[in-house]
Design a protein around this motif. Structure first.
Motif, PDB file in Angstrom:
ATOM      1  N   LEU A  20     -12.309   5.365  17.432  1.00 62.60           N
ATOM      2  CA  LEU A  20     -13.000   5.277  18.715  1.00 62.60           C
ATOM      3  C   LEU A  20     -12.132   5.760  19.878  1.00 62.60           C
ATOM      4  N   THR A  21     -10.822   5.579  19.769  1.00 66.47           N
ATOM      5  CA  THR A  21      -9.947   5.969  20.873  1.00 66.47           C
ATOM      6  C   THR A  21      -9.361   7.368  20.711  1.00 66.47           C
ATOM      7  N   ARG A  22      -9.517   7.959  19.551  1.00 66.08           N
ATOM      8  CA  ARG A  22      -8.942   9.281  19.292  1.00 66.08           C
ATOM      9  C   ARG A  22     -10.013  10.360  19.448  1.00 66.08           C
ATOM     10  N   ASP A  23      -9.620  11.477  20.006  1.00 65.87           N
ATOM     11  CA  ASP A  23     -10.508  12.631  20.099  1.00 65.87           C
ATOM     12  C   ASP A  23     -10.423  13.379  18.781  1.00 65.87           C
ATOM     13  N   MET A  24     -11.468  13.319  17.981  1.00 66.50           N
ATOM     14  CA  MET A  24     -11.472  13.968  16.670  1.00 66.50           C
ATOM     15  C   MET A  24     -11.351  15.483  16.811  1.00 66.50           C
ATOM     16  N   THR A  58     -19.742  16.082  12.746  1.00 67.62           N
ATOM     17  CA  THR A  58     -19.572  14.656  12.996  1.00 67.62           C
ATOM     18  C   THR A  58     -19.035  14.010  11.729  1.00 67.62           C
ATOM     19  N   VAL A  59     -17.991  13.197  11.858  1.00 72.94           N
ATOM     20  CA  VAL A  59     -17.370  12.558  10.707  1.00 72.94           C
ATOM     21  C   VAL A  59     -18.007  11.189  10.488  1.00 72.94           C
ATOM     22  N   HIS A  60     -18.520  10.982   9.277  1.00 71.39           N
ATOM     23  CA  HIS A  60     -19.109   9.713   8.861  1.00 71.39           C
ATOM     24  C   HIS A  60     -18.140   9.061   7.877  1.00 71.39           C
ATOM     25  N   PHE A  61     -17.716   7.844   8.187  1.00 71.71           N
ATOM     26  CA  PHE A  61     -16.766   7.128   7.349  1.00 71.71           C
ATOM     27  C   PHE A  61     -17.483   6.042   6.555  1.00 71.71           C
ATOM     28  N   ILE A  62     -17.092   5.901   5.289  1.00 66.65           N
ATOM     29  CA  ILE A  62     -17.586   4.818   4.446  1.00 66.65           C
ATOM     30  C   ILE A  62     -16.366   4.167   3.808  1.00 66.65           C
ATOM     31  N   ILE A  63     -16.256   2.870   3.980  1.00 67.29           N
ATOM     32  CA  ILE A  63     -15.155   2.107   3.399  1.00 67.29           C
ATOM     33  C   ILE A  63     -15.732   1.275   2.261  1.00 67.29           C
ATOM     34  N   LYS A  64     -15.166   1.444   1.068  1.00 69.56           N
ATOM     35  CA  LYS A  64     -15.663   0.725  -0.107  1.00 69.56           C
ATOM     36  C   LYS A  64     -14.571  -0.143  -0.705  1.00 69.56           C
ATOM     37  N   ALA A  72     -18.084  -1.750   2.124  1.00 68.04           N
ATOM     38  CA  ALA A  72     -17.587  -2.830   2.969  1.00 68.04           C
ATOM     39  C   ALA A  72     -17.970  -2.592   4.425  1.00 68.04           C
ATOM     40  N   PHE A  73     -17.962  -1.320   4.837  1.00 69.04           N
ATOM     41  CA  PHE A  73     -18.249  -0.987   6.227  1.00 69.04           C
ATOM     42  C   PHE A  73     -18.488   0.513   6.315  1.00 69.04           C
ATOM     43  N   LYS A  74     -19.344   0.933   7.229  1.00 70.43           N
ATOM     44  CA  LYS A  74     -19.515   2.363   7.477  1.00 70.43           C
ATOM     45  C   LYS A  74     -19.802   2.572   8.958  1.00 70.43           C
ATOM     46  N   PHE A  75     -19.331   3.706   9.455  1.00 70.01           N
ATOM     47  CA  PHE A  75     -19.517   4.036  10.859  1.00 70.01           C
ATOM     48  C   PHE A  75     -19.329   5.538  11.041  1.00 70.01           C
ATOM     49  N   THR A  76     -19.671   6.013  12.234  1.00 70.62           N
ATOM     50  CA  THR A  76     -19.593   7.431  12.564  1.00 70.62           C
ATOM     51  C   THR A  76     -18.689   7.603  13.781  1.00 70.62           C
ATOM     52  N   ALA A  77     -17.848   8.637  13.732  1.00 68.35           N
ATOM     53  CA  ALA A  77     -16.969   8.933  14.865  1.00 68.35           C
ATOM     54  C   ALA A  77     -17.814   9.357  16.064  1.00 68.35           C
ATOM     55  N   SER A  78     -17.336   9.013  17.252  1.00 64.31           N
ATOM     56  CA  SER A  78     -18.098   9.328  18.467  1.00 64.31           C
ATOM     57  C   SER A  78     -17.808  10.730  18.996  1.00 64.31           C
ATOM     58  N   THR A  79     -16.743  11.372  18.493  1.00 60.57           N
ATOM     59  CA  THR A  79     -16.438  12.742  18.911  1.00 60.57           C
ATOM     60  C   THR A  79     -16.502  13.662  17.699  1.00 60.57           C
TER      61      THR A  79
END
Length: 100
Positions: A20-24, A58-64, A72-79
């Motif tokens: 969230l704080t890093r510019d991808m 857009t980078v989509h992360f999935i944590i398993k 366990a968790f999934k989210f998408t980068a905002s940049t």
């Protein structure tokens, strides 16, 4: 998330905060690949694995969970990243290590 062990919650929270704080957009394909491998190695120490997918830059992360393979968790980068999924080619060794 609250049912997860403290180490897993902290690893997930740290990744979400970092993304969230890093510019991808500052990543190039090689730096991104190295970052994913390093992050996945840290996650594996707490029983998790990191998967990612790049769609429309857009980078989509999935944590398993490693043991059960449950998400366990999934989210998408905002940049956005300045490259496509095909630019981050992971070798067989990288794939097993990074989980992509």
């Amino acid at each position: 998330m609250h049912s997860r062990p403290k180490e897993q919650r902290e690893a997930i929270r740290n990744l979400v905060h970092l993304v969230l704080t890093r510019d991808m957009g500052t990543f190039n394909p090689d730096r991104f690949k190295d970052w994913i491998k390093d992050t996945d190695a840290r996650f594996r120490k707490v029983g998790l694995t990191l998967h990612f997918e790049i769609r429309s830059r857009t980078v989509h992360f999935i944590i398993k969970e490693v043991r059960t393979r449950r998400i366990a968790f999934k989210f998408t980068a905002s940049t956005h990243v300045p490259f496509e999924d095909r630019d981050v080619v992971m070798s067989v060794d990288d794939t097993s290590a990074a989980g992509h």
